[in-house]
Each structure stands twice: as C-alpha cells, then as structure tokens.
Design a protein around this motif. Structure first.
Motif, PDB file in Angstrom:
ATOM      1  N   THR A 167      47.730  41.381  42.207  1.00 29.05           N
ATOM      2  CA  THR A 167      47.615  42.679  41.542  1.00 29.05           C
ATOM      3  C   THR A 167      46.288  42.713  40.790  1.00 29.05           C
ATOM      4  O   THR A 167      45.587  41.706  40.691  1.00 29.05           O
ATOM      5  N   GLY A 168      45.959  43.892  40.268  1.00 25.46           N
ATOM      6  CA  GLY A 168      44.733  44.017  39.483  1.00 25.46           C
ATOM      7  C   GLY A 168      43.464  43.833  40.280  1.00 25.46           C
ATOM      8  O   GLY A 168      42.415  43.496  39.727  1.00 25.46           O
ATOM      9  N   ALA A 169      43.533  44.075  41.595  1.00 24.71           N
ATOM     10  CA  ALA A 169      42.344  43.917  42.436  1.00 24.71           C
ATOM     11  C   ALA A 169      41.474  45.166  42.378  1.00 24.71           C
ATOM     12  O   ALA A 169      41.950  46.271  42.094  1.00 24.71           O
ATOM     13  N   TYR A 170      40.203  44.991  42.688  1.00 24.05           N
ATOM     14  CA  TYR A 170      39.243  46.104  42.665  1.00 24.05           C
ATOM     15  C   TYR A 170      39.586  47.137  43.730  1.00 24.05           C
ATOM     16  O   TYR A 170      39.498  48.336  43.518  1.00 24.05           O
ATOM     17  N   ASN A 171      39.983  46.669  44.924  1.00 22.24           N
ATOM     18  CA  ASN A 171      40.479  47.556  45.978  1.00 22.24           C
ATOM     19  C   ASN A 171      41.457  46.756  46.840  1.00 22.24           C
ATOM     20  O   ASN A 171      41.600  45.541  46.673  1.00 22.24           O
ATOM     21  N   ASP A 172      42.149  47.450  47.755  1.00 26.43           N
ATOM     22  CA  ASP A 172      43.165  46.775  48.564  1.00 26.43           C
ATOM     23  C   ASP A 172      42.572  45.688  49.447  1.00 26.43           C
ATOM     24  O   ASP A 172      43.193  44.639  49.665  1.00 26.43           O
ATOM     25  N   ALA A 174      35.491  38.493  45.690  1.00 27.62           N
ATOM     26  CA  ALA A 174      36.204  39.619  45.087  1.00 27.62           C
ATOM     27  C   ALA A 174      35.833  39.798  43.611  1.00 27.62           C
ATOM     28  O   ALA A 174      35.525  38.825  42.909  1.00 27.62           O
ATOM     29  N   HIS A 175      35.863  41.052  43.169  1.00 27.78           N
ATOM     30  CA  HIS A 175      35.698  41.321  41.738  1.00 27.78           C
ATOM     31  C   HIS A 175      36.868  40.703  40.970  1.00 27.78           C
ATOM     32  O   HIS A 175      38.018  40.775  41.426  1.00 27.78           O
ATOM     33  N   LEU A 176      36.580  40.113  39.828  1.00 26.52           N
ATOM     34  CA  LEU A 176      37.647  39.596  38.965  1.00 26.52           C
ATOM     35  C   LEU A 176      37.108  39.436  37.545  1.00 26.52           C
ATOM     36  O   LEU A 176      35.893  39.352  37.326  1.00 26.52           O
ATOM     37  N   ASP A 177      38.038  39.413  36.621  1.00 33.86           N
ATOM     38  CA  ASP A 177      37.689  39.160  35.220  1.00 33.86           C
ATOM     39  C   ASP A 177      37.804  37.658  34.999  1.00 33.86           C
ATOM     40  O   ASP A 177      38.910  37.124  34.902  1.00 33.86           O
ATOM     41  N   VAL A 178      36.669  36.955  34.941  1.00 29.97           N
ATOM     42  CA  VAL A 178      36.715  35.496  34.884  1.00 29.97           C
ATOM     43  C   VAL A 178      37.406  34.981  33.620  1.00 29.97           C
ATOM     44  O   VAL A 178      37.832  33.820  33.572  1.00 29.97           O
ATOM     45  N   ALA A 179      37.532  35.838  32.613  1.00 28.18           N
ATOM     46  CA  ALA A 179      38.231  35.440  31.388  1.00 28.18           C
ATOM     47  C   ALA A 179      39.589  36.122  31.270  1.00 28.18           C
ATOM     48  O   ALA A 179      40.224  36.060  30.213  1.00 28.18           O
ATOM     49  N   GLY A 180      40.048  36.759  32.341  1.00 34.20           N
ATOM     50  CA  GLY A 180      41.286  37.532  32.239  1.00 34.20           C
ATOM     51  C   GLY A 180      42.250  37.377  33.397  1.00 34.20           C
ATOM     52  O   GLY A 180      43.131  38.223  33.582  1.00 34.20           O
ATOM     53  N   VAL A 181      42.130  36.309  34.176  1.00 41.46           N
ATOM     54  CA  VAL A 181      43.013  36.109  35.332  1.00 41.46           C
ATOM     55  C   VAL A 181      44.313  35.444  34.885  1.00 41.46           C
ATOM     56  O   VAL A 181      44.310  34.567  34.008  1.00 41.46           O
ATOM     57  N   SER A 182      45.422  35.860  35.487  1.00 44.19           N
ATOM     58  CA  SER A 182      46.700  35.217  35.208  1.00 44.19           C
ATOM     59  C   SER A 182      47.347  34.756  36.507  1.00 44.19           C
ATOM     60  O   SER A 182      47.142  35.348  37.559  1.00 44.19           O
ATOM     61  N   VAL A 183      48.126  33.676  36.419  1.00 46.56           N
ATOM     62  CA  VAL A 183      48.796  33.081  37.581  1.00 46.56           C
ATOM     63  C   VAL A 183      50.213  32.691  37.190  1.00 46.56           C
ATOM     64  O   VAL A 183      50.427  32.080  36.134  1.00 46.56           O
ATOM     65  N   VAL A 207      49.351  36.630  41.190  1.00 41.95           N
ATOM     66  CA  VAL A 207      48.021  36.555  40.580  1.00 41.95           C
ATOM     67  C   VAL A 207      47.593  37.944  40.126  1.00 41.95           C
ATOM     68  O   VAL A 207      47.730  38.915  40.879  1.00 41.95           O
ATOM     69  N   ASP A 208      47.076  38.045  38.912  1.00 39.95           N
ATOM     70  CA  ASP A 208      46.493  39.292  38.405  1.00 39.95           C
ATOM     71  C   ASP A 208      45.004  39.041  38.170  1.00 39.95           C
ATOM     72  O   ASP A 208      44.623  38.201  37.353  1.00 39.95           O
ATOM     73  N   LEU A 209      44.155  39.781  38.919  1.00 37.73           N
ATOM     74  CA  LEU A 209      42.701  39.604  38.799  1.00 37.73           C
ATOM     75  C   LEU A 209      42.114  40.381  37.637  1.00 37.73           C
ATOM     76  O   LEU A 209      40.954  40.170  37.270  1.00 37.73           O
ATOM     77  N   ASN A 210      42.878  41.335  37.103  1.00 36.21           N
ATOM     78  CA  ASN A 210      42.437  42.134  35.958  1.00 36.21           C
ATOM     79  C   ASN A 210      41.104  42.842  36.232  1.00 36.21           C
ATOM     80  O   ASN A 210      40.230  42.935  35.383  1.00 36.21           O
ATOM     81  N   ALA A 211      40.970  43.359  37.483  1.00 36.85           N
ATOM     82  CA  ALA A 211      39.712  44.004  37.861  1.00 36.85           C
ATOM     83  C   ALA A 211      39.927  45.406  38.435  1.00 36.85           C
ATOM     84  O   ALA A 211      38.976  46.038  38.872  1.00 36.85           O
TER      85      ALA A 211
END
Length: 402
Positions: free
Chosen positions: A286-291, A330-339, A373-377
């Motif tokens: 979840t939280g991906a920049y696009n599908d 992929a775009h992601l928040d390097v300080a905001g990922v959760s697993v 996984v949440d990429l927060n992006a």
C-alpha cells in the motif's frame, strides 16, 4: 442462483461450461501418466491469448499466437506434456503444425481453429507419431483428465469453476493451469486455459485477458526464470445465452470480477505449488506512488531469494524485506516505510518496532505467510505471490531430465 450482480458470483464444483468438452490419454511421452489432451467447443469460440516474453519462444506457442491473432477465434486446444517442442528448429515448427492438423482432422474443423500447447523438456524433437496416434484416440467427454495431462513437476492439478448471472443467465467460467518451476512472468513456465460459455467478442476478451493477467499471473514468481512455452488462452463460446458483454453492459463488472477470481486463484495455486515449496507467500503493498510501482515492489519482495530463504528458515529478519524494497526504483518515503508479517508489525517509520520475535518466528512456520508493506508515497497498491526457497527446489532441478 437467485441473486444478480456481483453478489451472484459463486465458486462451484468443477465442471465444464455449456458446449465445452475435453479428453486426455497416454500417448507415450511419459512412462505411465496421461500426457496428451484437448479442449473442444461444439461451436467456434471467441479466443484470446497472452504468451511468454522469452526470446526462444517454442514452436507451439508461436503457432497458437499466430492462430489466435488471425481472427480471435478457436474451437479447440490440443496440448501435451513430457516434451516442450522448444529449440527444435524448422522441424519443431512442422511438428506443431502437424499436431494442429491432426486435431483438426479428428474434429472435422479448419486447422486455423485449433491452438497447440506443449510443455516438458526443452531441445528434444517431438515424437510426432506418438502424438498423432494419441490424438486419434481422443473423444468428447466431460471429465477433467486434461487438467492432469499437462502436469510436469506439479504435485497436483490446479482447477477452479466460478459461476455468476449475466442477463439472468447462468454463466460458467472454468480454468485450469500447470506450473511449478521456472516461474517468473511475463509469462512463466506455465500453461493456463480458461473456458466460459459467456458471449463476448474476441477483441474485448483479449483486452480483458491482457489486463487481468497483468494483475494475476504476471504477479507470481517462484525462481526468477521465464520459460519458452508459456501461455494463457481463453475461449468463450456464447452458449450461456447472454447478450454480448461490453464495458457498457450492466453486468460487465460482474463478469470481470468473476474472471479475475478464476485467474487469481490459479496464479496463487501455481505460487503455492512452486518446486519444493513449503509455504505460499503473499505480499501486499500500500502507499505506492502508482499501481505499477506497487506491483513492482510486491514482486521484488516475493522474488527475492533472501526473503524466500528467510521464510523457509522462519527467520524473523525484516531487513531482508527492506533490502528488497530498496533495490527497486519505486518512489518511497525512506524514513516512513512500515512492514508487517502475518499481521505482526515489525517496522514502523523504517525502524524496528518492539515486536515479539518468538511470535514472528512461530508465524513464519505457517503454510501461508503474508507480508504487508506501506511505502508511504501515495495511495496506490500492488499484490504478488510466490513461495519459499527450499533444499528440495535444488534437488528437483538438479535432476529434471532424469
């Protein structure tokens, strides 16, 4: 089935849709098991296909692609296991066409209405005399033998039947596939066949199949290898009596959902039956920049040998998941990922949580492991399926020809 719309979608006992027949037999490509079969519609059917991207595309795969692309119609698919008819040169092409002709002659139809599929060892010429003799023995039955005749290293047949209501008519969608190793689409070492008695034009069926394969079969991986023979073929013969399905049809979303249910189930069956596998792995992003990026990350995680080995060993090493994510573009928040693994939160804001390692280890021993996984992006999502990497995988593939 009295309800309409998406609520009418039901998984049913295995059965062929109206107007479809099948048969299988032992042609002698394997020692004892059935190794030849066909699917037949009593009338010409709309057809669609998706095929391997491997540059060494096998002769039957190329022939079927050409046949379907001519007018998106088929009336039969003939298939064998035990020999891939791949990397077999001009003779392989002639043999695939002879297989097509033999089936057409037996059924009394145009050979351009027959698709061909083969799976097995690469590089050996097809024993055409055995194939032709075997085709001559096939009949039109309602049993499911063909679902077993295509198996190679699979441990079991993979099948599903789904029914729904379209225009208040019962529509049946039945699919089966084979695949266990060399699984890394687009496509993989897999053959998939989906039959339905719904009425839908060939070009519309092709668009639906291509879209749905991208969300299902193209989101599985076992070992990172792509085979030469892979295809998914769909046939729709219109015998259910519904009005032709188009995107503007009131019940089109119902059919799409039922169709995706069939392909999703088969894709997960292949992932769970990966060579030597002991666990099915599902990754939800979840939280991906696009599908597209959501799918990319999900497949990167499930395809990582380090993650696969971690799951086999029930090792609560979430760092394996993070490295797999970080290897993508992929775009992601390097300080905001959760697993999270099987619902146990292990990483929050890219840092370890105070999780119970013993609980995670116990959870990793289960038959199904789910990684969230949440990429927060962004707000897009992606899902992929795979399996663990076991000692047995090496054992199977070290002696595949023997």
């Amino acid at each position: 089935m009295q309800v309409t719309g998406e609520s009418s979608i039901k998984v049913s006992t295995f059965q062929w849709p109206a107007g479809f027949y099948a048969d299988a037999g032992h042609a002698g490509l394997k020692e004892t098991a059935d190794d030849l079969g066909w699917l037949v519609s009593k009338v010409p059917a709309a057809a669609a296909g998706v095929y391997t991207t491997n540059q060494f595309q096998a002769a039957p795969t190329t022939l079927t692609k050409q046949t379907i692309n001519s007018d998106h119609q088929l009336q039969a698919m003939v298939m064998n296991s035990g020999n891939a008819n791949s990397c077999t040169g001009v003779q392989g092409t002639h043999d695939a066409m002879a297989m097509q002709q033999a089936a057409a002659d037996k059924l009394g139809i145009d050979p351009m209405m027959v698709g061909v599929a083969s799976t097995g060892v690469i590089g050996e010429q097809l024993p055409l005399d055995k194939i032709v003799s075997g085709i001559a023995q096939l009949g039109l039955t309602k049993h499911d033998g063909v679902t077993k005749a295509v198996l190679t290293t699979d441990t079991h047949a993979k099948t599903i039947t789904v029914q729904c209501l379209i225009d208040n008519q019962k529509v049946t969608i039945t699919g089966f596939c084979k695949g266990s190793g060399m699984i890394h689409p687009n496509m993989a070492t897999m053959l998939g066949f989906v039959t339905t008695d719904a009425k839908i034009a060939g070009d519309q069926l092709q668009a639906l199949l291509s879209q749905t394969v991208n969300q299902t079969f193209n989101q599985i991986t076992v070992d990172g290898d792509t085979s030469t023979n892979d295809m998914v073929v769909t046939m729709a013969n219109g015998q259910a009596g519904n009005q032709a399905l188009t995107p503007t049809h009131e019940d089109y979303p119902t059919f799409v959902k039922a169709f995706k249910l069939v392909l999703s189930h088969l894709a997960k069956e292949i992932a769970a039956d990966g060579e030597g596998a002991s666990k099915l792995v599902e990754v939800n992003v979840t939280g991906a920049y696009n599908d597209l990026e959501g799918q990319q990350v999900a497949k990167a995680i499930v395809g990582s040998n380090l993650v696969k080995a971690m799951i086999f060993g029930a090792d609560a090493n979430w760092g394996r998941v993070m490295q797999a994510i970080g290897q993508t573009t992929a775009h992601l928040d390097v300080a905001g990922v959760s697993v999270a693994i099987n619902g146990i939160q292990m990483v929050q804001n890219s840092l370890a949580t105070d999780y119970d390692e013993a609980a995670v280890t116990k959870s990793l021993a289960e038959k199904v492991v789910t990684i969230d996984v949440d990429l927060n992006a962004g707000s897009a999502i992606g899902t992929a399926w795979g399996c663990d990497l076991t000692y047995k995988y090496v054992q199977i593939n070290a002696s595949y020809r023997s």
